[in-house]
Design an enzyme around this catalytic site. Structure first.
Site, short mmCIF file in Angstrom:
data_model
loop_
_atom_site.label_atom_id
_atom_site.label_comp_id
_atom_site.label_asym_id
_atom_site.label_seq_id
_atom_site.Cartn_x
_atom_site.Cartn_y
_atom_site.Cartn_z
N GLU A 24 87.15 43.05 -43.42
CA GLU A 24 88.37 42.43 -43.96
C GLU A 24 88.76 43.09 -45.28
OE1 GLU A 24 88.50 37.87 -42.49
OE2 GLU A 24 86.58 38.51 -43.39
N GLU A 31 82.09 37.23 -36.69
CA GLU A 31 81.98 35.85 -37.19
C GLU A 31 81.75 34.82 -36.08
OE1 GLU A 31 84.21 37.96 -40.51
OE2 GLU A 31 83.96 38.14 -38.35
N1 T1G Z 1 74.28 37.66 -45.13
C1 T1G Z 1 73.03 37.49 -45.62
N2 T1G Z 1 71.92 38.19 -45.19
C2 T1G Z 1 72.13 39.09 -44.23
C3 T1G Z 1 73.42 39.32 -43.66
C4 T1G Z 1 74.52 38.56 -44.16
N3 T1G Z 1 75.77 38.73 -43.70
N4 T1G Z 1 73.28 40.27 -42.72
C5 T1G Z 1 71.98 40.63 -42.71
N5 T1G Z 1 71.29 39.92 -43.60
C6 T1G Z 1 69.85 40.03 -43.90
C7 T1G Z 1 68.97 39.65 -42.70
O1 T1G Z 1 68.73 38.27 -42.66
C8 T1G Z 1 67.70 40.44 -43.00
O2 T1G Z 1 66.98 39.74 -43.95
C9 T1G Z 1 68.23 41.70 -43.64
O3 T1G Z 1 69.55 41.39 -44.12
C10 T1G Z 1 68.34 42.84 -42.69
O4 T1G Z 1 69.08 42.42 -41.56
C11 T1G Z 1 84.75 35.67 -44.59
C12 T1G Z 1 82.53 34.59 -43.58
C13 T1G Z 1 74.18 44.26 -40.68
C14 T1G Z 1 73.93 44.94 -38.33
O5 T1G Z 1 77.64 38.58 -38.99
O6 T1G Z 1 74.61 41.91 -37.85
O7 T1G Z 1 81.73 37.83 -43.20
O8 T1G Z 1 64.95 39.28 -42.62
O9 T1G Z 1 67.20 42.71 -39.90
O10 T1G Z 1 68.85 45.20 -37.80
O11 T1G Z 1 85.05 36.63 -42.54
O12 T1G Z 1 72.06 42.31 -40.12
O13 T1G Z 1 65.01 41.23 -44.16
O14 T1G Z 1 65.00 38.89 -45.08
O15 T1G Z 1 69.60 42.27 -39.16
O16 T1G Z 1 69.58 46.76 -39.65
C15 T1G Z 1 79.64 38.44 -40.82
C16 T1G Z 1 75.31 40.04 -39.79
C17 T1G Z 1 79.22 37.45 -41.83
C18 T1G Z 1 76.68 40.57 -39.84
C19 T1G Z 1 71.98 45.07 -39.91
N6 T1G Z 1 78.64 39.47 -40.73
N7 T1G Z 1 74.30 41.07 -39.93
O17 T1G Z 1 71.09 44.94 -38.86
O18 T1G Z 1 68.96 44.47 -40.21
S1 T1G Z 1 80.39 36.12 -41.90
C20 T1G Z 1 77.69 39.45 -39.82
C21 T1G Z 1 74.01 41.91 -38.91
C22 T1G Z 1 81.74 36.75 -42.75
C23 T1G Z 1 84.09 36.47 -43.50
C24 T1G Z 1 82.92 35.81 -42.87
C25 T1G Z 1 72.86 42.85 -39.13
C26 T1G Z 1 73.29 44.27 -39.54
P1 T1G Z 1 65.40 39.79 -43.95
P2 T1G Z 1 68.67 42.92 -40.11
P3 T1G Z 1 69.55 45.42 -39.08
#
Ligand code: T1G
Length: 688
Positions: free
Chosen positions: A103, A123
């Site tokens: 975004e 999301e």
């Molecule tokens: N927030 C907080 N922690 C996160 C995070 C996030 N968005 N994404 C990953 N982590 C942490 C995860 O828990 C782990 O922690 C570490 O990072 C590594 O992740 C307004 C509201 C990016 C593809 O849905 O899909 O934006 O276990 O093991 O395999 O519109 O993480 O090491 O303590 O998954 O390399 C939208 C979610 C949010 C993406 C990387 N975004 N993340 O994968 O590592 S909502 C998502 C992923 C939003 C707005 C709205 C994947 C990754 P720990 P990992 P990975």
């Protein structure tokens, strides 16, 4: 500094450094807002490149902040601020630009990406919708249809696809930052593209929305977010920008506080925690470079395909040439199927297939790092395999059994160096199902357990450690689920009503139609083995159906009847008669049930069995049971799994409802751990 600013002449570089995934935490948002203001005020700055340190661009909002009230600056305000900045911003994307990260990029004037970058708005997988303009700006950039696909599926796309959609303007030729700065400089000499918010949005015909709504409803299977996201995109085509942003924000905030989002977030973090459970956090796994599978049946071939997909060379062992040919054909069928579905190219399939070497000679395994046995579920046959493996394999090779019901200790009896032995229970089809139950024996070495978890990470599986009991975690709960479903038949319900109720609860398939698909003989085989061990197995009707060779779709009759060449289940008068006979013997009081009462009579005992499994230490944490049920048995992800669902219902409510069912002989009474949890409000793990 979490947000750093560098200069390359008149180009400012704003670099976010918030490991591990540059999530937009409150601090990042505040620092970004300060950066826009500072750079706008700096006359020497002509343009701004936004980039990130570490392995990825911004992976979205910080999901760990979602259990708290949103705090200013809100992300939509930051996107609007960057979009309206006096100096144009260019997003330099590497790794993933997801959710709020994309975004923000869409709020920039230009987007450049490294060729292996991925972008998306996932999301809905967290039970929310894009909350910073994704449903309003994206359709202005890529058109309504592409926006609907991206937002309602939540699936990221690769850079090439993003370019073709106009979501990204340029791929970096050289290193990303250099290309981004060069691109910014060159673009300054050209007319500035309009802000995304100013771009026109082309609506779609009413039929498009009707089709999109029914498609989203079908794939959502009870999840709210995809349909709410679709409504936001539609709103964006019907009202002005600000009104559409307000509608999106209200929808976002509602879903952010919803039970479904809380459940999906808990699954998100449970899946990540499952990869590195604390008990093996500091243990180095053994290195696995070469692997072998004994047994080329459906399971063996699926495991071989999963290993090949992860890049491991595989030796496939069978007892004789004809069986070996069938095994190799099973592996080929997996990859050729993927080519047909356009998932991989023929070249990749040929590479995968050529990486599986077939043999009937066990001595070929002398140097394998990992051997997984996947032969017929018979103790004597499995023991014979491990006798051979014990004779040829290295003492430090990891030897695993894929048994789903036999006691791994019995299989490993007499095996030299038993510390190298472990249970690795894959689920069929093993190249698709993400669940892996890791079942150590009392002698399994800690680094062998760690190797099981490391293997799961390499195979992109969700690993869950399970103790040894009949059916480990998943199949044990499945037994309870099926017994409960049969109890409801004896109490007056029908297979069709129970299946309908479980589908309404969110399962893709009810317990009876699922048995007909898989075959009733598999469970009958396990019940026979369990009864021979002296264990009880409640299946009064299924037993009758198996005696009558009603084994499911493969015999065109099981819990339902099936017409020649058809898969549609038809209620069967013969089954109804068997149910009536069993009910007469069981003397269970007949009553009518609503769909919600039926699903409760199945799900509450699942929770109780889960609590027993925790009580016995077969599972180490409630989230492990949730992951097993979601990734192995179709429990709806948006419920968070049975244990999360129970907490959301209120554990004391769950206990009192179970007590009611128990008094009506419709379920077992709550176990002690569940009663204690109801009193304290949370599950307390027994010390192991
Ligand atoms: N927030 C907080 N922690 C996160 C995070 C996030 N968005 N994404 C990953 N982590 C942490 C995860 O828990 C782990 O922690 C570490 O990072 C590594 O992740 C307004 C509201 C990016 C593809 O849905 O899909 O934006 O276990 O093991 O395999 O519109 O993480 O090491 O303590 O998954 O390399 C939208 C979610 C949010 C993406 C990387 N975004 N993340 O994968 O590592 S909502 C998502 C992923 C939003 C707005 C709205 C994947 C990754 P720990 P990992 P990975």
């Amino acid at each position: 500094m979490i947000v750093q600013i560098h200069r390359e002449g008149s180009i400012a570089i704003v670099r976010i450094d918030n490991p591990p995934v540059n999530a937009l935490s409150l601090t990042v948002r505040q620092s970004l807002m300060d950066a826009v203001d500072a750079l706008d005020a700096d006359a020497s700055v002509e343009a701004v490149v936004l980039c990130c340190a570490g392995r990825t661009f911004i992976a979205g909002a910080d999901v760990t902040e979602f259990d708290r009230q949103p705090e200013r600056p809100y992300l939509p305000d930051i996107v609007a601020r960057i979009e309206a900045a006096a100096k144009p911003w260019i997003a330099a994307i590497h790794g993933t630009a997801l959710g709020g990260g994309l975004e923000i990029a869409i709020g920039c004037r230009w987007r450049i990406a490294s060729s292996d970058a991925k972008v998306g708005l996932p999301e809905v997988t967290l039970g929310i919708i894009p909350g910073a303009g994704g449903t309003v700006r994206l359709p202005r950039l890529v058109g309504v249809e592409a926006a609907v696909n991206l937002v309602t599926s939540g699936k990221p796309i690769d850079a090439a696809r993003a370019i073709s959609l106009g979501l990204i303007e340029r791929l970096a030729e050289t290193d990303l930052l250099t290309s981004a700065i060069a691109y910014a400089r060159k673009s300054l000499g050209e007319p500035l593209p309009p802000m995304t918010r100013e771009r026109a949005i082309v609506s779609a015909a009413p039929e498009f929305w009707t089709l999109a709504e029914s498609a989203a409803l079908k794939s959502a299977r009870g999840e709210d977010a995809p349909l709410r996201a679709l409504a936001c995109i539609r709103k964006a085509t019907e009202v002005g920008f600000e009104a559409a942003m307000t509608f999106e924000r209200e929808t976002f905030l509602t879903l952010r506080g919803s039970a479904q989002s809380a459940a999906l977030r808990s699954v998100f973090f449970a899946e990540r925690a499952a990869m590195r459970p604390p008990e093996i956090a500091r243990i180095e796994p053994r290195s696995i470079r070469s692997t072998a599978i004994v047994g080329g049946g459906t399971m063996g071939a699926g495991i071989a395909a999963a290993l090949r997909e992860a890049g491991f060379p595989v030796i496939l062992v069978e007892r004789e040439p004809a069986a070996l040919d069938r095994g190799l054909a099973n592996v080929r069928a997996v990859f050729e199927g993927w080519v047909k579905r356009g998932r991989i190219t023929q070249n990749i399939a040929s590479d995968r297939i050529s990486g599986v070497i077939g043999t009937t000679d066990y001595s070929m395994l002398a140097d394998a790092d990992l051997v997984i046995e996947a032969v017929f579920e018979d103790l004597a046959i499995k023991r014979a395999v491990f006798k051979s493996l014990g004779e040829v394999c290295r003492a430090d090779a990891v030897l695993a059994t894929n048994t789903s019901y036999l006691d791994p200790r019995a299989i490993a009896e007499g095996l030299p160096d038993p510390e190298r032995f472990i249970g690795l229970h894959f689920f069929s089809p093993a190249h698709v199902m993400r669940l892996l139950e890791i079942v150590p024996t009392p002698t399994t070495a800690p680094d062998v357990i760690a190797t099981g978890f490391a293997l799961a990470r390499s195979l992109n599986k969700v690993p869950v450690r399970a103790g040894i009991c009949d059916g480990f975690i998943g199949n044990r709960i499945l037994k309870t689920m099926r017994a409960q479903a049969e109890r409801l038949l004896l109490a007056g319900s029908t297979p069709a009503d129970v299946d309908d109720a479980m589908r309404r609860f969110g399962f893709a398939m009810g317990p009876f139609e699922a048995q007909d698909l898989g075959g009733l003989d598999i469970a009958a085989f396990q019940r026979k083995a369990a009864r021979e061990r002296g264990d009880e197995s409640f299946a009064p009707v299924a037993d009758r159906l198996c005696e009558q060779r009603r084994l499911g779709q493969k015999t065109r009759c099981g819990w339902y009847d099936y017409m020649e060449g058809e898969r549609a289940p038809r209620p069967s008068p013969i089954v109804a008669r068997h149910i009536a006979e069993a009910a007469a013997e069981a003397q269970i009081v007949k009553r009518s049930f609503t769909p919600a009462e039926l699903s409760e009579c199945v799900v509450l005992p699942i929770v109780n069995e889960g609590a027993r499994i925790l009580e016995e230490g077969i599972a180490r944490r409630p989230s492990d049971i949730d992951l097993v049920e979601i990734h192995g048995y179709g429990f709806p992800r948006w419920s968070g799994g049975p244990m999360h669902w129970a907490r959301a219902q209120g554990l004391s409510v769950v206990v009192s409802r179970l007590d009611v069912l128990a008094r009506a002989s419709l379920a077992a009474a709550p176990c002690q751990l569940l009663r204690t949890a109801a009193a304290s409000g949370h599950f307390e793990m027994p010390s192991l």
